[in-house]
Design a protein around this motif. Structure first.
Motif, mmCIF file in Angstrom:
data_model
loop_
_atom_site.group_PDB
_atom_site.id
_atom_site.type_symbol
_atom_site.label_atom_id
_atom_site.label_comp_id
_atom_site.label_asym_id
_atom_site.label_seq_id
_atom_site.Cartn_x
_atom_site.Cartn_y
_atom_site.Cartn_z
ATOM 1 N N VAL A 82 14.463 -2.562 -14.963
ATOM 2 C CA VAL A 82 13.987 -1.373 -14.250
ATOM 3 C C VAL A 82 12.184 -2.014 -14.057
ATOM 4 O O VAL A 82 11.455 -1.847 -14.788
ATOM 5 C CB VAL A 82 13.735 -0.057 -14.560
ATOM 6 N N ASN A 83 11.956 -2.475 -12.768
ATOM 7 C CA ASN A 83 10.540 -3.052 -12.593
ATOM 8 C C ASN A 83 9.803 -1.877 -11.877
ATOM 9 O O ASN A 83 9.899 -1.841 -10.613
ATOM 10 C CB ASN A 83 10.735 -4.141 -11.672
ATOM 11 N N ASN A 84 9.322 -0.942 -12.554
ATOM 12 C CA ASN A 84 8.556 0.210 -12.076
ATOM 13 C C ASN A 84 7.150 -0.040 -12.233
ATOM 14 O O ASN A 84 6.570 0.791 -11.439
ATOM 15 C CB ASN A 84 9.026 1.311 -12.872
ATOM 16 N N ALA A 85 6.449 -0.519 -13.161
ATOM 17 C CA ALA A 85 4.879 -0.791 -13.177
ATOM 18 C C ALA A 85 4.437 -1.188 -12.055
ATOM 19 O O ALA A 85 4.860 -2.180 -11.411
ATOM 20 C CB ALA A 85 4.585 -1.825 -14.303
ATOM 21 N N GLY A 86 3.350 -0.314 -11.614
ATOM 22 C CA GLY A 86 2.697 -0.865 -10.160
ATOM 23 C C GLY A 86 1.512 0.077 -10.180
ATOM 24 O O GLY A 86 1.288 1.180 -10.964
ATOM 25 N N PHE A 87 0.468 -0.340 -9.152
ATOM 26 C CA PHE A 87 -0.429 0.523 -9.011
ATOM 27 C C PHE A 87 -1.033 0.293 -7.553
ATOM 28 O O PHE A 87 -0.646 -0.688 -7.118
ATOM 29 C CB PHE A 87 -1.507 0.553 -10.021
ATOM 30 N N GLY A 88 -1.833 1.252 -7.060
ATOM 31 C CA GLY A 88 -2.507 1.049 -5.704
ATOM 32 C C GLY A 88 -3.886 1.065 -5.879
ATOM 33 O O GLY A 88 -4.656 1.488 -6.668
ATOM 34 N N LEU A 89 -4.582 0.624 -4.663
ATOM 35 C CA LEU A 89 -6.227 0.591 -4.454
ATOM 36 C C LEU A 89 -6.477 1.045 -3.185
ATOM 37 O O LEU A 89 -5.850 0.629 -2.350
ATOM 38 C CB LEU A 89 -6.729 -0.554 -4.849
ATOM 39 N N ASN A 90 -7.065 2.127 -3.112
ATOM 40 C CA ASN A 90 -7.323 2.480 -1.953
ATOM 41 C C ASN A 90 -8.843 2.169 -1.332
ATOM 42 O O ASN A 90 -9.810 2.314 -2.068
ATOM 43 C CB ASN A 90 -7.278 4.267 -2.082
ATOM 44 N N GLY A 91 -9.159 1.678 -0.312
ATOM 45 C CA GLY A 91 -10.218 1.506 0.294
ATOM 46 C C GLY A 91 -10.268 0.382 1.349
ATOM 47 O O GLY A 91 -9.035 -0.200 1.448
ATOM 48 N N ALA A 92 -11.369 -0.149 2.017
ATOM 49 C CA ALA A 92 -11.203 -1.182 3.159
ATOM 50 C C ALA A 92 -10.993 -2.409 2.270
ATOM 51 O O ALA A 92 -11.753 -2.506 1.179
ATOM 52 C CB ALA A 92 -12.678 -1.138 3.838
ATOM 53 N N PHE A 93 -10.076 -3.561 2.863
ATOM 54 C CA PHE A 93 -9.858 -4.557 2.287
ATOM 55 C C PHE A 93 -11.048 -5.380 1.585
ATOM 56 O O PHE A 93 -11.024 -5.872 0.581
ATOM 57 C CB PHE A 93 -9.042 -5.286 3.095
ATOM 58 N N GLU A 94 -12.226 -5.581 2.547
ATOM 59 C CA GLU A 94 -13.211 -6.544 2.164
ATOM 60 C C GLU A 94 -14.169 -5.868 1.221
ATOM 61 O O GLU A 94 -14.891 -6.364 0.656
ATOM 62 C CB GLU A 94 -13.877 -7.006 3.342
ATOM 63 N N GLU A 95 -13.994 -4.298 0.952
ATOM 64 C CA GLU A 95 -14.948 -3.731 0.104
ATOM 65 C C GLU A 95 -14.252 -3.510 -1.207
ATOM 66 O O GLU A 95 -14.877 -3.525 -2.242
ATOM 67 C CB GLU A 95 -15.317 -2.326 0.650
ATOM 68 N N LEU A 96 -12.696 -3.715 -1.434
ATOM 69 C CA LEU A 96 -12.299 -3.590 -2.642
ATOM 70 C C LEU A 96 -12.638 -4.780 -3.596
ATOM 71 O O LEU A 96 -12.778 -5.917 -2.798
ATOM 72 C CB LEU A 96 -10.832 -3.374 -2.609
ATOM 73 N N ALA A 142 5.956 3.110 1.389
ATOM 74 C CA ALA A 142 4.862 2.067 2.079
ATOM 75 C C ALA A 142 5.555 0.685 2.272
ATOM 76 O O ALA A 142 4.703 -0.051 3.236
ATOM 77 C CB ALA A 142 3.924 1.893 1.033
ATOM 78 N N ALA A 143 6.740 0.221 2.019
ATOM 79 C CA ALA A 143 7.163 -0.985 2.390
ATOM 80 C C ALA A 143 7.618 -1.037 3.767
ATOM 81 O O ALA A 143 7.813 -2.114 4.132
ATOM 82 C CB ALA A 143 8.512 -1.283 1.425
ATOM 83 N N PHE A 144 7.743 0.032 4.435
ATOM 84 C CA PHE A 144 8.225 0.086 5.667
ATOM 85 C C PHE A 144 7.283 -0.049 6.842
ATOM 86 O O PHE A 144 7.682 0.008 7.862
ATOM 87 C CB PHE A 144 9.008 1.269 5.881
ATOM 88 N N GLN A 145 6.114 -0.048 6.522
ATOM 89 C CA GLN A 145 4.990 -0.096 7.478
ATOM 90 C C GLN A 145 3.577 -0.675 6.937
ATOM 91 O O GLN A 145 3.629 -0.838 5.659
ATOM 92 C CB GLN A 145 4.668 1.172 7.870
ATOM 93 N N PRO A 146 2.673 -1.307 7.763
ATOM 94 C CA PRO A 146 1.441 -1.624 7.473
ATOM 95 C C PRO A 146 0.434 -0.601 6.994
ATOM 96 O O PRO A 146 0.834 0.564 7.439
ATOM 97 C CB PRO A 146 0.861 -2.375 8.612
ATOM 98 N N GLY A 147 -0.387 -0.697 5.927
ATOM 99 C CA GLY A 147 -1.019 0.506 5.580
ATOM 100 C C GLY A 147 -2.764 0.145 5.266
ATOM 101 O O GLY A 147 -3.038 -0.235 4.632
ATOM 102 N N PRO A 148 -3.252 0.480 6.555
ATOM 103 C CA PRO A 148 -4.750 0.223 6.389
ATOM 104 C C PRO A 148 -5.415 0.985 5.451
ATOM 105 O O PRO A 148 -5.207 2.102 5.184
ATOM 106 C CB PRO A 148 -5.134 0.733 7.826
ATOM 107 N N ARG A 149 -6.433 0.455 4.802
ATOM 108 C CA ARG A 149 -7.038 1.044 3.589
ATOM 109 C C ARG A 149 -6.193 0.725 2.208
ATOM 110 O O ARG A 149 -6.781 1.104 1.277
ATOM 111 C CB ARG A 149 -7.530 2.439 3.804
ATOM 112 N N MET A 150 -5.004 0.494 2.285
ATOM 113 C CA MET A 150 -4.453 0.169 0.999
ATOM 114 C C MET A 150 -3.658 -1.182 1.551
ATOM 115 O O MET A 150 -2.285 -1.164 1.239
ATOM 116 C CB MET A 150 -3.283 1.166 0.783
ATOM 117 N N ALA A 151 -4.048 -1.808 2.287
ATOM 118 C CA ALA A 151 -3.381 -3.211 2.910
ATOM 119 C C ALA A 151 -2.656 -3.972 1.874
ATOM 120 O O ALA A 151 -1.319 -4.351 2.075
ATOM 121 C CB ALA A 151 -4.409 -4.024 3.791
ATOM 122 N N VAL A 152 -3.273 -4.446 0.950
ATOM 123 C CA VAL A 152 -2.501 -5.330 -0.052
ATOM 124 C C VAL A 152 -1.561 -4.428 -0.743
ATOM 125 O O VAL A 152 -0.442 -4.846 -1.143
ATOM 126 C CB VAL A 152 -3.645 -5.752 -1.282
#
Ligand SMILES: NC(=O)c1ccc[n+]([C@@H]2O[C@H](COP(=O)([O-])OP(=O)(O)OC[C@H]3O[C@@H](n4cnc5c(N)ncnc54)[C@H](OP(=O)(O)O)[C@@H]3O)[C@@H](O)[C@H]2O)c1
Length: 256
Positions: A82-96, A142-152
């Motif tokens: 079960v590959n569950n580990a993961g995390f997100g980062l919120n913010g503009a791509f170039e500022e993160l 989030a896998a189904f669409q692009p996500g501005p401010r959480m782009a990566v």
């Protein structure tokens, strides 16, 4: 002998709940995360159930390989990954921070891919025929669409979904179940860690217990993609019906 489920990110949230469910279903556990204290607490909660704790940082380039070697040193085989580990980062791509975003890709994408590659041969050979074996990868709606401010983050989850669906097709007929769990907003430490607590995304959350229950049952039934919650399922369907440019705008609005 019990079959073994290796669950990454079992120290909290959805992974913690999945660990309880796999233990209840009779799987021996190997639990992985950075926080050894939390993993040991989970082991204690599970009383006499066989649990191996592996404290490892999967953002380290050798993290997944280290996990594999530790499993082998313990003389264990893995029937469910079960590959569950993961995390997100919120913010503009170039500022993160680039370093943090690379760490996120390492955990969400690279470690998941490497662990799958390391453990597949074992799973294919495993003799358990009456209990599901295979891979449950945790992506996101989030896998189904692009996500501005959480782009990566969104892109990393699109990878998980695409990779897992392709793998499922490759492994058809091998006796392995390969499923993708795509939760919507869930009440865990995710939003705090992502610095996204102030966004509209946190308005309607599910409990990690309910998400894990749907994920576990979906995997046991051999489902391809599991989207917990009626609202999340209908939103995933509507996302497919609108242009991706509109989906990106909507995701941007939700992140504000
Ligand atoms: N919560 C949501 O709204 C939501 C929605 C869709 C998808 N998801 C996905 O669901 C999965 C589980 O997240 P969650 O919501 O349960 O969040 P969570 O409560 O923050 O749990 C994340 C888990 O991943 C582990 N982890 C994070 N970084 C790690 C690293 N570098 N090395 C090893 N383990 C690491 C954490 O353990 P340590 O901190 O102890 O290392 C923790 O056990 C993630 O893949 C996430 O992307 C969550």
């Amino acid at each position: 002998m019990k079959p073994t489920a290796l669950i990454t990110g079992a120290s909290g949230g959805i992974g913690y709940e999945l660990a309880h469910l796999f233990a209840k279903a009779g799987y021996e556990l190997i639990i992985v995360a950075r926080s050894e204290i939390k993993l040991q607490q989970l082991k204690t909660e599970l009383n006499d159930h066989p649990v191996t704790v592996i404290a490892e940082d999967l953002s380290h380039p050798n993290g997944a390989e280290n996990v594999y070697h530790k499993v082998k040193e313990e003389g264990k085989t893995v029937e469910v990954l079960v590959n569950n580990a993961g995390f997100g980062l919120n913010g503009a791509f170039e500022e993160l921070s680039l370093k943090e975003q690379k760490n996120m890709l390492q955990v969400n994408v690279h470690a998941l891919t490497e662990l799958t590659h390391y453990f597949l041969p074992d799973m294919k050979k495993a003799p358990f025929l009456n209990i599901p074996k295979g891979v449950l990868n945790v992506a996101s709606v989030a896998a189904f669409q692009p996500g501005p401010r959480m782009a990566v983050y969104y892109a990393s989850k699109a990878y998980v979904l695409s990779f897992t669906e392709a793998l499922r097709e490759e492994l058809r007929g091998t006796g392995l179940t390969v499923s993708t769990l795509c939760p919507g907003a869930t009440d865990t430490n995710f939003f705090k860690n992502a610095n996204a607590e102030e966004t509209k995304l946190v308005k309607r959350t599910m409990t990690p217990k309910d998400v894990a229950n749907e994920g576990f049952l979906g995997f046991i039934k051999g489902k391809r993609v599991i989207i917990p919650g009626t609202l999340n399922r209908s939103m995933a369907v509507s996302t497919k019906l609108i242009p991706r440019s509109v989906a990106a705008k909507l995701a941007h609005y939700m992140d504000s």
